[in-house]
Scaffold this motif. Structure first.
Motif, PDB file in Angstrom:
ATOM      1  N   ALA A   1       0.835  -1.165   0.043  1.00  0.00           N
ATOM      2  CA  ALA A   1       0.002   0.111   0.045  1.00  0.00           C
ATOM      3  C   ALA A   1       0.750   1.267  -0.128  1.00  0.00           C
ATOM      4  O   ALA A   1       0.620   2.104  -0.684  1.00  0.00           O
ATOM      5  CB  ALA A   1      -0.946   0.023   1.048  1.00  0.00           C
ATOM      6  N   GLY A   2       1.978   1.184   0.857  1.00  0.00           N
ATOM      7  CA  GLY A   2       2.920   2.462   0.746  1.00  0.00           C
ATOM      8  C   GLY A   2       3.360   2.766  -0.381  1.00  0.00           C
ATOM      9  O   GLY A   2       3.595   3.987  -0.874  1.00  0.00           O
ATOM     10  N   ARG A   3       3.606   1.642  -1.358  1.00  0.00           N
ATOM     11  CA  ARG A   3       4.173   1.873  -2.788  1.00  0.00           C
ATOM     12  C   ARG A   3       3.053   2.756  -3.518  1.00  0.00           C
ATOM     13  O   ARG A   3       3.446   3.623  -4.426  1.00  0.00           O
ATOM     14  CB  ARG A   3       4.580   0.600  -3.311  1.00  0.00           C
ATOM     15  N   HIS A   4       1.799   2.510  -3.386  1.00  0.00           N
ATOM     16  CA  HIS A   4       1.062   3.260  -4.004  1.00  0.00           C
ATOM     17  C   HIS A   4       0.827   4.592  -3.612  1.00  0.00           C
ATOM     18  O   HIS A   4       0.719   5.304  -4.509  1.00  0.00           O
ATOM     19  CB  HIS A   4      -0.514   2.452  -3.941  1.00  0.00           C
ATOM     20  N   VAL A   5       1.177   5.037  -2.463  1.00  0.00           N
ATOM     21  CA  VAL A   5       0.934   6.205  -1.806  1.00  0.00           C
ATOM     22  C   VAL A   5       2.104   6.903  -2.421  1.00  0.00           C
ATOM     23  O   VAL A   5       2.074   7.965  -3.096  1.00  0.00           O
ATOM     24  CB  VAL A   5       1.165   6.139  -0.183  1.00  0.00           C
ATOM     25  N   ALA A   8       1.613   7.576  -6.021  1.00  0.00           N
ATOM     26  CA  ALA A   8       0.507   8.660  -6.016  1.00  0.00           C
ATOM     27  C   ALA A   8       1.013  10.032  -6.013  1.00  0.00           C
ATOM     28  O   ALA A   8       0.489  11.152  -6.845  1.00  0.00           O
ATOM     29  CB  ALA A   8      -0.704   8.353  -5.164  1.00  0.00           C
ATOM     30  N   ARG A   9       1.979  10.088  -4.884  1.00  0.00           N
ATOM     31  CA  ARG A   9       2.372  11.415  -4.657  1.00  0.00           C
ATOM     32  C   ARG A   9       3.187  11.853  -5.998  1.00  0.00           C
ATOM     33  O   ARG A   9       3.135  13.196  -6.255  1.00  0.00           O
ATOM     34  CB  ARG A   9       3.333  11.277  -3.450  1.00  0.00           C
ATOM     35  N   ALA A  10       3.821  11.160  -6.655  1.00  0.00           N
ATOM     36  CA  ALA A  10       4.853  11.467  -7.674  1.00  0.00           C
ATOM     37  C   ALA A  10       3.861  12.118  -8.949  1.00  0.00           C
ATOM     38  O   ALA A  10       4.110  13.021  -9.556  1.00  0.00           O
ATOM     39  CB  ALA A  10       5.645  10.481  -8.162  1.00  0.00           C
ATOM     40  N   HIS A  11       2.793  11.242  -9.242  1.00  0.00           N
ATOM     41  CA  HIS A  11       1.772  11.479 -10.132  1.00  0.00           C
ATOM     42  C   HIS A  11       1.103  12.937  -9.964  1.00  0.00           C
ATOM     43  O   HIS A  11       0.770  13.581 -10.657  1.00  0.00           O
ATOM     44  CB  HIS A  11       0.529  10.511 -10.294  1.00  0.00           C
ATOM     45  N   LEU A  12       0.589  13.213  -8.518  1.00  0.00           N
ATOM     46  CA  LEU A  12       0.161  14.263  -8.284  1.00  0.00           C
ATOM     47  C   LEU A  12       1.017  15.477  -8.168  1.00  0.00           C
ATOM     48  O   LEU A  12       0.292  16.727  -8.688  1.00  0.00           O
ATOM     49  CB  LEU A  12      -0.484  13.935  -6.851  1.00  0.00           C
ATOM     50  N   SER A  13       2.189  15.354  -8.065  1.00  0.00           N
ATOM     51  CA  SER A  13       3.117  16.349  -7.903  1.00  0.00           C
ATOM     52  C   SER A  13       3.367  16.894  -9.225  1.00  0.00           C
ATOM     53  O   SER A  13       3.407  18.119  -9.893  1.00  0.00           O
ATOM     54  CB  SER A  13       4.433  15.813  -7.495  1.00  0.00           C
ATOM     55  N   GLN A  14       3.422  15.649 -10.260  1.00  0.00           N
ATOM     56  CA  GLN A  14       3.633  16.047 -11.913  1.00  0.00           C
ATOM     57  C   GLN A  14       2.340  17.084 -12.217  1.00  0.00           C
ATOM     58  O   GLN A  14       2.375  17.928 -13.016  1.00  0.00           O
ATOM     59  CB  GLN A  14       3.723  14.887 -12.515  1.00  0.00           C
ATOM     60  N   ALA A  15       1.277  16.450 -11.823  1.00  0.00           N
ATOM     61  CA  ALA A  15      -0.220  16.979 -12.295  1.00  0.00           C
ATOM     62  C   ALA A  15       0.051  18.342 -11.778  1.00  0.00           C
ATOM     63  O   ALA A  15      -0.495  19.311 -12.538  1.00  0.00           O
ATOM     64  CB  ALA A  15      -1.209  16.307 -11.799  1.00  0.00           C
ATOM     65  N   ALA A  16       0.421  18.740 -10.772  1.00  0.00           N
ATOM     66  CA  ALA A  16       0.237  20.149  -9.988  1.00  0.00           C
ATOM     67  C   ALA A  16       1.090  21.204 -10.890  1.00  0.00           C
ATOM     68  O   ALA A  16       0.914  22.145 -10.794  1.00  0.00           O
ATOM     69  CB  ALA A  16       0.878  20.120  -8.498  1.00  0.00           C
ATOM     70  N   LYS A  24      -3.867  13.276 -16.964  1.00  0.00           N
ATOM     71  CA  LYS A  24      -3.245  11.968 -17.077  1.00  0.00           C
ATOM     72  C   LYS A  24      -2.737  11.387 -15.592  1.00  0.00           C
ATOM     73  O   LYS A  24      -2.902  10.583 -15.099  1.00  0.00           O
ATOM     74  CB  LYS A  24      -2.604  11.531 -18.213  1.00  0.00           C
ATOM     75  N   SER A  25      -1.799  12.195 -15.279  1.00  0.00           N
ATOM     76  CA  SER A  25      -0.925  12.229 -14.154  1.00  0.00           C
ATOM     77  C   SER A  25      -1.864  12.186 -12.794  1.00  0.00           C
ATOM     78  O   SER A  25      -1.653  11.388 -11.857  1.00  0.00           O
ATOM     79  CB  SER A  25      -0.114  13.381 -14.052  1.00  0.00           C
ATOM     80  N   ARG A  26      -2.920  13.143 -12.860  1.00  0.00           N
ATOM     81  CA  ARG A  26      -3.918  13.293 -11.758  1.00  0.00           C
ATOM     82  C   ARG A  26      -4.778  12.008 -11.677  1.00  0.00           C
ATOM     83  O   ARG A  26      -5.042  11.424 -10.449  1.00  0.00           O
ATOM     84  CB  ARG A  26      -4.807  14.574 -11.747  1.00  0.00           C
ATOM     85  N   ALA A  27      -4.992  11.377 -12.856  1.00  0.00           N
ATOM     86  CA  ALA A  27      -5.926  10.441 -12.709  1.00  0.00           C
ATOM     87  C   ALA A  27      -5.177   9.149 -12.302  1.00  0.00           C
ATOM     88  O   ALA A  27      -5.488   8.335 -11.478  1.00  0.00           O
ATOM     89  CB  ALA A  27      -6.395  10.137 -14.275  1.00  0.00           C
ATOM     90  N   ARG A  47      -5.446   8.246   2.830  1.00  0.00           N
ATOM     91  CA  ARG A  47      -6.656   9.201   2.970  1.00  0.00           C
ATOM     92  C   ARG A  47      -6.404  10.580   2.948  1.00  0.00           C
ATOM     93  O   ARG A  47      -7.032  11.515   2.467  1.00  0.00           O
ATOM     94  CB  ARG A  47      -7.049   8.683   4.288  1.00  0.00           C
ATOM     95  N   PHE A  48      -5.023  10.871   3.535  1.00  0.00           N
ATOM     96  CA  PHE A  48      -4.733  12.383   3.347  1.00  0.00           C
ATOM     97  C   PHE A  48      -4.678  12.857   2.128  1.00  0.00           C
ATOM     98  O   PHE A  48      -5.124  13.914   1.727  1.00  0.00           O
ATOM     99  CB  PHE A  48      -3.509  12.471   4.323  1.00  0.00           C
ATOM    100  N   TYR A  49      -3.848  12.060   1.364  1.00  0.00           N
ATOM    101  CA  TYR A  49      -3.520  12.461   0.033  1.00  0.00           C
ATOM    102  C   TYR A  49      -4.639  12.482  -0.749  1.00  0.00           C
ATOM    103  O   TYR A  49      -4.730  13.377  -1.921  1.00  0.00           O
ATOM    104  CB  TYR A  49      -2.326  11.569  -0.477  1.00  0.00           C
ATOM    105  N   LEU A  50      -5.343  11.713  -0.646  1.00  0.00           N
ATOM    106  CA  LEU A  50      -6.846  11.644  -1.306  1.00  0.00           C
ATOM    107  C   LEU A  50      -7.509  13.131  -0.933  1.00  0.00           C
ATOM    108  O   LEU A  50      -8.087  13.530  -2.052  1.00  0.00           O
ATOM    109  CB  LEU A  50      -7.647  10.491  -0.852  1.00  0.00           C
ATOM    110  N   GLY A  51      -7.648  13.166   0.333  1.00  0.00           N
ATOM    111  CA  GLY A  51      -8.209  14.450   0.567  1.00  0.00           C
ATOM    112  C   GLY A  51      -7.690  15.773  -0.054  1.00  0.00           C
ATOM    113  O   GLY A  51      -8.296  16.757  -0.555  1.00  0.00           O
ATOM    114  N   LEU A  52      -6.154  15.814  -0.175  1.00  0.00           N
ATOM    115  CA  LEU A  52      -5.533  17.092  -0.864  1.00  0.00           C
ATOM    116  C   LEU A  52      -5.943  17.088  -2.453  1.00  0.00           C
ATOM    117  O   LEU A  52      -6.087  17.922  -2.999  1.00  0.00           O
ATOM    118  CB  LEU A  52      -4.221  16.716  -0.718  1.00  0.00           C
ATOM    119  N   ALA A  53      -6.062  15.913  -3.042  1.00  0.00           N
ATOM    120  CA  ALA A  53      -6.360  15.478  -4.397  1.00  0.00           C
ATOM    121  C   ALA A  53      -7.703  16.152  -4.643  1.00  0.00           C
ATOM    122  O   ALA A  53      -7.895  16.764  -5.542  1.00  0.00           O
ATOM    123  CB  ALA A  53      -6.151  14.196  -4.788  1.00  0.00           C
ATOM    124  N   TYR A  54      -8.559  15.822  -3.745  1.00  0.00           N
ATOM    125  CA  TYR A  54      -9.992  16.273  -4.034  1.00  0.00           C
ATOM    126  C   TYR A  54     -10.173  17.818  -3.612  1.00  0.00           C
ATOM    127  O   TYR A  54     -10.905  18.523  -4.269  1.00  0.00           O
ATOM    128  CB  TYR A  54     -10.906  15.641  -2.952  1.00  0.00           C
TER     129      TYR A  54
END
Length: 93
Positions: A1-5, A8-16, A24-27, A47-54
């Motif tokens: 699970a930690g690997r997915h987090v 996700a952080r890398a993809h969301l940072s790229q999307a930002a 695509k990165s955000r998705a 849960r925290f990073y999902l909250g930030l993404a939302y």
């Protein structure tokens, strides 16, 4: 699970960065976080990073749900509390 987090952080940072492929990165980031929560529903960081993404998507009600869950799992999670208050303010305004 930690690997997915982490992924996700890398993809969301790229999307930002709002460059080409931001959507695509955000998705991908949201999918990775969903996978992390599926593997470990008690993972407060997912849960925290999902909250930030939302919040970034301006889906404040969904952000509140995820941030409340992060705080239920880790009551002393100060950043989750900060962003929860932010998301709640956006719903009320």
């Amino acid at each position: 699970a930690g690997r997915h987090v982490a992924a996700a952080r890398a993809h969301l940072s790229q999307a930002a960065l709002a460059g080409p492929g931001a959507e695509k990165s955000r998705a991908r980031g949201l999918r990775e976080l969903g996978a992390a929560v599926s593997l470990d529903p008690k993972l407060d960081s997912a849960r925290f990073y999902l909250g930030l993404a939302y919040i970034e998507l301006r889906e404040f009600s969904r952000a509140v749900e995820e941030l409340e869950e992060a705080l239920r799992l880790s009551p002393d999670f100060a950043s989750a509390r900060k962003y929860l208050n932010y998301a709640r303010e956006r719903i009320d305004s």
